[in-house]
Design a protein around this motif. Structure first.
Motif, mmCIF file in Angstrom:
data_model
loop_
_atom_site.group_PDB
_atom_site.id
_atom_site.type_symbol
_atom_site.label_atom_id
_atom_site.label_comp_id
_atom_site.label_asym_id
_atom_site.label_seq_id
_atom_site.Cartn_x
_atom_site.Cartn_y
_atom_site.Cartn_z
ATOM 1 N N UNK A 36 0.827 -1.210 0.000
ATOM 2 C CA UNK A 36 0.000 0.000 0.000
ATOM 3 C C UNK A 36 0.858 1.256 0.000
ATOM 4 N N UNK A 37 1.947 1.212 0.729
ATOM 5 C CA UNK A 37 2.856 2.371 0.804
ATOM 6 C C UNK A 37 3.333 2.775 -0.578
ATOM 7 N N UNK A 38 3.781 1.804 -1.371
ATOM 8 C CA UNK A 38 4.343 2.127 -2.679
ATOM 9 C C UNK A 38 3.272 2.324 -3.747
ATOM 10 N N UNK A 39 2.108 1.735 -3.551
ATOM 11 C CA UNK A 39 0.983 2.017 -4.447
ATOM 12 C C UNK A 39 0.570 3.480 -4.284
ATOM 13 N N UNK A 105 13.738 -1.362 1.732
ATOM 14 C CA UNK A 105 14.415 -2.340 0.867
ATOM 15 C C UNK A 105 13.890 -2.256 -0.567
ATOM 16 N N UNK A 106 12.687 -1.686 -0.741
ATOM 17 C CA UNK A 106 12.154 -1.481 -2.088
ATOM 18 C C UNK A 106 12.474 -0.062 -2.539
ATOM 19 N N UNK A 107 13.185 0.053 -3.647
ATOM 20 C CA UNK A 107 13.547 1.373 -4.164
ATOM 21 C C UNK A 107 13.913 1.264 -5.633
ATOM 22 N N UNK A 174 -1.635 8.540 1.217
ATOM 23 C CA UNK A 174 -1.145 7.440 2.054
ATOM 24 C C UNK A 174 -2.012 7.293 3.303
ATOM 25 N N UNK A 175 -2.405 8.415 3.860
ATOM 26 C CA UNK A 175 -3.268 8.401 5.041
ATOM 27 C C UNK A 175 -4.676 7.962 4.655
ATOM 28 N N UNK A 176 -5.203 8.551 3.590
ATOM 29 C CA UNK A 176 -6.584 8.298 3.153
ATOM 30 C C UNK A 176 -6.787 6.842 2.728
ATOM 31 N N UNK A 177 -5.876 6.336 1.907
ATOM 32 C CA UNK A 177 -6.017 4.975 1.367
ATOM 33 C C UNK A 177 -5.477 3.906 2.313
ATOM 34 N N UNK A 178 -4.251 4.106 2.768
ATOM 35 C CA UNK A 178 -3.573 3.054 3.541
ATOM 36 C C UNK A 178 -3.932 3.061 5.022
ATOM 37 N N UNK A 179 -3.581 4.135 5.726
ATOM 38 C CA UNK A 179 -3.779 4.186 7.183
ATOM 39 C C UNK A 179 -5.247 4.091 7.578
ATOM 40 N N UNK A 180 -6.121 4.816 6.855
ATOM 41 C CA UNK A 180 -7.534 4.882 7.248
ATOM 42 C C UNK A 180 -8.392 3.750 6.705
ATOM 43 N N UNK A 181 -7.902 3.015 5.688
ATOM 44 C CA UNK A 181 -8.763 1.996 5.083
ATOM 45 C C UNK A 181 -8.064 0.640 4.906
ATOM 46 N N UNK A 182 -7.095 0.571 4.009
ATOM 47 C CA UNK A 182 -6.453 -0.717 3.717
ATOM 48 C C UNK A 182 -5.823 -1.341 4.963
ATOM 49 N N UNK A 191 4.593 2.875 6.989
ATOM 50 C CA UNK A 191 4.248 4.153 6.363
ATOM 51 C C UNK A 191 5.111 5.300 6.887
ATOM 52 N N UNK A 192 5.606 5.134 8.110
ATOM 53 C CA UNK A 192 6.417 6.191 8.734
ATOM 54 C C UNK A 192 7.903 6.039 8.433
#
Length: 253
Positions: A36-39, A105-107, A174-182, A191-192
């Protein structure tokens, strides 16, 4: 003998770094948080890239009754569709950087380990690994799975992404999609995690540097100080030029 031991010792350390220790750690597939972070990161980047155009779309095209109106591309359904359909392919530009911890590690770009190994090969050093040289630049299992999980996530949360696009673009994706939902109620610690390594490293993409603004401010201050100094210098010179007047030849006469 010492010259031969140096590269050999370096190569041994590099091979250990590539292997990552135990065989069980050889392949560690991305977590949902990492996916989710990278999406979200690539969605933000793609929307920024496509948001610079002033193109206008004529929506009357295709309507027999001629109804419809001109719509800005940046607010159109076409932009949303184009971004979401191609977003997961962008993750294939990533590589696995085993020398880094956590989600960092993903970059994008070649990892430091493989960059060093490539340099050794180009210098004529024989590097023996379980992975054939021809496959060094191939997509890793972790990155392939990152793309696969992305396809599932984007399809499952298509409505959420569309809702953000239409009504909540001022909110952090990131907050809207990942932290609050996914990741709601799940581990969202990745995420941090921020990469603070080499300058210009693509792993820190998405972060907006503030150096330019402060640089302009600094230049403005320096300019004002310079102008002030010139003004002060002019005033000083005026005083110095005026002081000899009492001793003019007329007064002496």
């Amino acid at each position: 003998a010492m010259a031969a031991e140096g590269p050999a010792a370096l190569l041994l350390l590099l091979l250990v770094a590539v292997a990552g220790g135990d065989d069980a750690d050889w392949v560690r597939l991305p977590s949902k948080c990492e996916v989710c972070k990278y999406v979200a990161l690539e969605l933000k980047s793609a929307f920024e890239e496509t948001g610079k155009t002033k193109e206008v779309i004529d929506t009357k095209y295709g309507f027999l009754d001629g109804k419809g109106a001109a719509v800005k591309y940046t607010q159109s359904d076409i932009r949303l569709i184009e971004v979401t359909e191609n977003i997961c392919k962008r993750l294939l530009d990533y590589n696995l950087h085993k020398e880094r911890s956590g989600s960092n590690r993903f970059a994008k770009g070649m990892s430091e380990t493989f960059e060093t190994l490539h340099n050794l090969v180009h210098k004529g050093v024989k590097v023996v690994m379980d992975i054939p040289y021809e496959l060094w630049n191939e997509t890793s299992a972790e990155v392939a799975d990152l793309k696969k999980q992305c396809d599932v996530l984007v399809e499952e949360y298509e409505d959420v992404i569309e809702d953000w696009y239409r009504h909540h673009q001022t909110e952090d994706l990131s907050q809207f999609l990942c932290a609050d939902r996914v990741l709601k109620g799940k581990d969202a610690s990745c995420l941090a995690e921020k990469w603070t390594g080499k300058k210009g490293d693509l792993a820190s993409a998405g972060e907006k540097p503030s150096k330019k603004k402060s640089g302009k401010k600094k230049k403005k201050v320096e300019k004002e100080q310079s102008e002030g100094a010139e003004s002060f210098s002019t005033e000083e010179s005026g005083v110095q030029e005026a002081t000899p007047l009492p001793h003019s030849p007329t007064d002496e006469l």
